[in-house]
Design an enzyme around this catalytic site. Structure first.
Site, PDB file in Angstrom:
ATOM      1  N   GLU A 265       0.890  -1.175   0.000  1.00 47.05           N
ATOM      2  CA  GLU A 265       0.000   0.000   0.000  1.00 47.05           C
ATOM      3  C   GLU A 265       0.924   1.220   0.000  1.00 47.05           C
ATOM      4  O   GLU A 265       1.632   1.456   0.965  1.00 47.05           O
ATOM      5  CB  GLU A 265      -0.900  -0.048   1.232  1.00 47.05           C
ATOM      6  CG  GLU A 265      -2.150   0.777   1.048  1.00 47.05           C
ATOM      7  CD  GLU A 265      -1.950   2.199   1.480  1.00 47.05           C
ATOM      8  OE1 GLU A 265      -1.426   2.990   0.657  1.00 47.05           O
ATOM      9  OE2 GLU A 265      -2.299   2.521   2.615  1.00 47.05           O
ATOM     10  N   CYS A 299      -1.913   8.513   3.213  1.00 49.80           N
ATOM     11  CA  CYS A 299      -1.647   7.937   1.895  1.00 49.80           C
ATOM     12  C   CYS A 299      -2.714   8.398   0.903  1.00 49.80           C
ATOM     13  O   CYS A 299      -2.443   8.549  -0.276  1.00 49.80           O
ATOM     14  CB  CYS A 299      -1.602   6.429   1.988  1.00 49.80           C
ATOM     15  SG  CYS A 299      -2.943   5.756   2.950  1.00 49.80           S
ATOM     16  N   GLU A 396       4.106  13.034  -4.429  1.00 55.60           N
ATOM     17  CA  GLU A 396       3.478  12.944  -3.112  1.00 55.60           C
ATOM     18  C   GLU A 396       4.288  13.785  -2.121  1.00 55.60           C
ATOM     19  O   GLU A 396       5.472  13.544  -1.926  1.00 55.60           O
ATOM     20  CB  GLU A 396       3.443  11.479  -2.648  1.00 55.60           C
ATOM     21  CG  GLU A 396       2.753  11.314  -1.315  1.00 55.60           C
ATOM     22  CD  GLU A 396       2.577   9.855  -0.899  1.00 55.60           C
ATOM     23  OE1 GLU A 396       3.557   9.106  -0.903  1.00 55.60           O
ATOM     24  OE2 GLU A 396       1.433   9.479  -0.568  1.00 55.60           O
TER      25      GLU A 396
HETATM   26  P1  NAI Z   1       9.436   4.422   4.174  1.00 56.33           P
HETATM   27  O1  NAI Z   1       8.755   3.749   3.067  1.00 56.33           O
HETATM   28  O2  NAI Z   1      10.934   4.511   4.167  1.00 56.33           O
HETATM   29  O3  NAI Z   1       9.045   3.743   5.575  1.00 56.33           O
HETATM   30  C1  NAI Z   1       7.912   2.941   5.816  1.00 56.33           C
HETATM   31  C2  NAI Z   1       8.327   1.670   6.546  1.00 56.33           C
HETATM   32  O4  NAI Z   1       9.212   0.934   5.716  1.00 56.33           O
HETATM   33  C3  NAI Z   1       9.078   1.899   7.864  1.00 56.33           C
HETATM   34  O5  NAI Z   1       8.692   0.900   8.785  1.00 56.33           O
HETATM   35  C4  NAI Z   1      10.516   1.678   7.461  1.00 56.33           C
HETATM   36  O6  NAI Z   1      11.331   1.247   8.532  1.00 56.33           O
HETATM   37  C5  NAI Z   1      10.393   0.577   6.433  1.00 56.33           C
HETATM   38  N1  NAI Z   1      11.508   0.464   5.493  1.00 56.33           N
HETATM   39  C6  NAI Z   1      12.324   1.465   5.027  1.00 56.33           C
HETATM   40  N2  NAI Z   1      13.256   0.962   4.192  1.00 56.33           N
HETATM   41  C7  NAI Z   1      13.046  -0.370   4.125  1.00 56.33           C
HETATM   42  C8  NAI Z   1      13.683  -1.443   3.424  1.00 56.33           C
HETATM   43  N3  NAI Z   1      14.721  -1.229   2.629  1.00 56.33           N
HETATM   44  N4  NAI Z   1      13.191  -2.682   3.571  1.00 56.33           N
HETATM   45  C9  NAI Z   1      12.122  -2.917   4.355  1.00 56.33           C
HETATM   46  N5  NAI Z   1      11.491  -1.956   5.050  1.00 56.33           N
HETATM   47  C10 NAI Z   1      11.942  -0.696   4.946  1.00 56.33           C
HETATM   48  O7  NAI Z   1       8.837   5.881   4.293  1.00 56.33           O
HETATM   49  P2  NAI Z   1       9.489   7.189   4.953  1.00 56.33           P
HETATM   50  O8  NAI Z   1      10.910   7.365   4.548  1.00 56.33           O
HETATM   51  O9  NAI Z   1       9.212   7.183   6.395  1.00 56.33           O
HETATM   52  O10 NAI Z   1       8.624   8.309   4.234  1.00 56.33           O
HETATM   53  C11 NAI Z   1       8.957   8.725   2.932  1.00 56.33           C
HETATM   54  C12 NAI Z   1       7.750   8.985   2.089  1.00 56.33           C
HETATM   55  O11 NAI Z   1       7.024   7.794   1.920  1.00 56.33           O
HETATM   56  C13 NAI Z   1       6.757   9.969   2.661  1.00 56.33           C
HETATM   57  O12 NAI Z   1       7.116  11.288   2.420  1.00 56.33           O
HETATM   58  C14 NAI Z   1       5.510   9.556   1.932  1.00 56.33           C
HETATM   59  O13 NAI Z   1       5.502  10.152   0.661  1.00 56.33           O
HETATM   60  C15 NAI Z   1       5.656   8.055   1.789  1.00 56.33           C
HETATM   61  N6  NAI Z   1       4.913   7.321   2.840  1.00 56.33           N
HETATM   62  C16 NAI Z   1       3.717   6.782   2.517  1.00 56.33           C
HETATM   63  C17 NAI Z   1       2.958   6.172   3.494  1.00 56.33           C
HETATM   64  C18 NAI Z   1       1.634   5.589   3.189  1.00 56.33           C
HETATM   65  O14 NAI Z   1       0.769   5.559   4.048  1.00 56.33           O
HETATM   66  N7  NAI Z   1       1.418   5.067   2.013  1.00 56.33           N
HETATM   67  C19 NAI Z   1       3.406   6.101   4.893  1.00 56.33           C
HETATM   68  C20 NAI Z   1       4.715   6.642   5.117  1.00 56.33           C
HETATM   69  C21 NAI Z   1       5.424   7.246   4.100  1.00 56.33           C
END
Ligand code: NAI
Ligand code: MG
Length: 497
Positions: A265, A299, A396
């Site tokens: 998602e 999101c 985004e």
């Molecule tokens: P992210 O995608 O890096 O983090 C989300 C989760 O993924 C966290 O638990 C993180 O520890 C984990 N993660 C990070 N790198 C990973 C890897 N290589 N392998 C497995 N898990 C990993 O998101 P971040 O950096 O916190 O936010 C960046 C952007 O992502 C935001 O500005 C937004 O645009 C988007 N985002 C979208 C969300 C949604 O609800 N769809 C939620 C959070 C962020």
């Protein structure tokens, strides 16, 4: 070494015991490598406490615990008992609503009253999936009279679940609800920005009576613990919510390891389309809620706003007044609607987008600056006259920033709405039923709201078209993402020579 519990305090509950360990096999334990990391309060930029960090070794231990529980007690438990446990967990969460919500507000920065709403949705989600636990059915398939054919839905096995920081408890509930109801076991990794509320929730898992190893909750970083979970050879399914960038990495890790099942998602750039005939006051209130709820960290945030030309100027002027009424400040102040962004990284990222909007020549209608001088607060920001190819219209932002543009016809609105590589959500504001249905059906998005935005219910599925994801959460559809379909062919009387 950090203790496994520390005394913290919230303005609502006063002092409480905050677990800091990794929750594995129903116990809080330190990480094998003895690492810890700091948890920041985004309202004050101060350290709240430190928590234990899971590394690859801890992921191995948690996965082994989940495997043992899956092959043992959990698989043998009658499904109706899974329902009893999930309902018990929901009851315990309800009894602890204020604590869960205040820890969420402390760590994430969301307004306490919003966090309380999240906890209500957590409870509703757990109860909804408790209801499904003993209603997972197969079919009999009539092929030929000398044979008997049937299908079963079986749990997939050990599920790795990686959640983001924008709704720490709610994302946990969306993930564990369908996974546990269908008989899987779970290793869930919280986001490194917001580990605290899930650890408080973990205390309830044991109290509810779940067998050890069924639900393990670990704190840790994406590239270490998250990556270890995604490439683990004994994890059967990985579910992820977060950025598109990491979603791709997870799919790749799954492909390169054991081809575990993947659901993703991944956010969006959801259009809000406002027609000339909309109830303008209501439309503005929903558009305001659509973009600024949870500080724009949704999101499905309605971050692109397309307004039909006849009402464009009036809309922009009235929306400016509405956005300026949103109270920004201390999450624990009863009137606060918008708290700080979750982290310095997100704050800087959003301010970078605001700068790019200004540099590209979009009109700043309101906001566009930091709010205050402490904490990661950003003013609710409206850009008008935004061109379709500007970065602020395409990418985004994940903050309290929206982009407005004008359109002429229904066809234009559909074309603009679909001009994105995402497809998570959209909304249409009009009193005309045929316009509402025509546009809703034409938009390439997993959710379309008519005359509202950001409303989610456990009963109704949610997920993305296009680059917004794979699979669905919530509703009955989520059950498919947590079960394997097995077909059994029984020979009654068919002979082979
Ligand atoms: P992210 O995608 O890096 O983090 C989300 C989760 O993924 C966290 O638990 C993180 O520890 C984990 N993660 C990070 N790198 C990973 C890897 N290589 N392998 C497995 N898990 C990993 O998101 P971040 O950096 O916190 O936010 C960046 C952007 O992502 C935001 O500005 C937004 O645009 C988007 N985002 C979208 C969300 C949604 O609800 N769809 C939620 C959070 C962020
Ligand atoms: Mg925090």
């Amino acid at each position: 070494m950090t203790n496994l519990f520390v005394e913290l305090s919230t303005p609502i509950t006063g002092p409480y015991q905050q677990p800091t360990g990794l929750f594995i096999n129903n116990e809080f334990v330190p990480g094998v490598d003895g690492k810890t990391f700091e948890v920041i309060n985004p309202s004050t930029e101060e350290v709240i406490t430190s928590v234990h960090e899971a590394t690859e070794k801890d992921v191995d231990i948690a996965v082994a615990a989940a495997r043992k529980a899956f092959e043992g007690p959990w698989r043998k438990l009658p499904p109706s008992q899974r329902a009893v446990l999930l309902n018990k967990l929901a009851d315990l969460a309800e009894a602890k609503s204020e604590l869960l919500a205040s820890v969420e507000a402390l760590d994430n920065g969301k307004a306490y009253k919003m966090a309380l709403g999240d906890v209500g949705a957590v409870i509703a989600t757990l109860r909804y999936y408790a209801g499904w636990a003993d209603k997972i059915e197969g079919r009999t398939i009539d092929v030929k009279s000398e044979m008997f054919h049937y299908s079963r839905r079986e749990p997939i096995g050990v599920c790795g679940q990686i959640i983001p920081w924008n709704f720490p408890l709610l994302m946990l509930a969306w993930k564990i609800g369908p996974a546990l109801a269908t008989g899987n076991t779970v290793v869930l990794k919280t986001a490194e920005q917001t580990p605290l509320s899930a650890l408080v929730f973990a205390t309830l898992v044991k109290e509810a009576g779940f067998p050890p190893g069924v639900l393990n909750i670990i704190s840790g970083f994406g590239p270490i613990a998250g990556a270890a979970l995604s490439r683990h050879m004994d994890v059967d399914k990985i579910a992820f919510t977060g950025s598109t960038f990491v979603g791709r990495a997870i799919m790749k890790a799954a492909a390169e390891s054991n081809l575990k099942k993947v659901t993703l998602e991944l956010g969006g750039k959801s259009p809000n389309i406002v027609f000339n005939d909309a109830d303008i006051e209501q439309a503005i209130s929903w558009v305001n809620f659509g973009i600024y709820f949870n500080h724009g960290q949704c999101c499905c945030a309605g971050s692109r706003i397309y307004v039909q030309e006849e009402i464009y100027d009036k809309f922009v002027a009235a929306f400016k007044r509405r956005a300026e009424q949103n109270k920004v400040g201390d999450p624990f102040h009863p009137e606060t609607f918008q708290g700080p962004q979750v982290s310095k990284v997100q704050y800087d990222r959003i301010m970078g987008y605001i700068e790019s909007g200004k540099a590209d020549g979009a009109t700043v209608v309101t906001g566009g600056e930091r709010h205050g001088d402490k904490g990661y607060f950003i003013q609710p920001t409206i850009f008008a006259d935004v061109k379709q190819d500007m970065k602020i219209m395409q990418e985004e932002i994940f903050g309290p920033v929206c982009a407005i543009a004008k359109f002429k016809t229904v066809e234009d609105a559909i074309k603009l709405g679909n001009d994105t590589f995402y497809g998570l959500a959209a909304s249409v504001h009009t009193k005309d039923l045929s316009t509402a249905l025509k546009v809703s059906n034409a938009l390439k998005a997993g959710t379309v709201w008519v005359n509202c935005h950001n409303l989610l219910f456990p009963q109704a599925s949610f997920g993305g078209f296009k680059a917004s994801g794979i699979g669905r959460e919530l509703g009955e559809a989520a059950l498919d993402n947590y079960t394997e379909l097995k077909t059994v062919h029984v020979n009654l009387d068919a002979r082979i020579e």
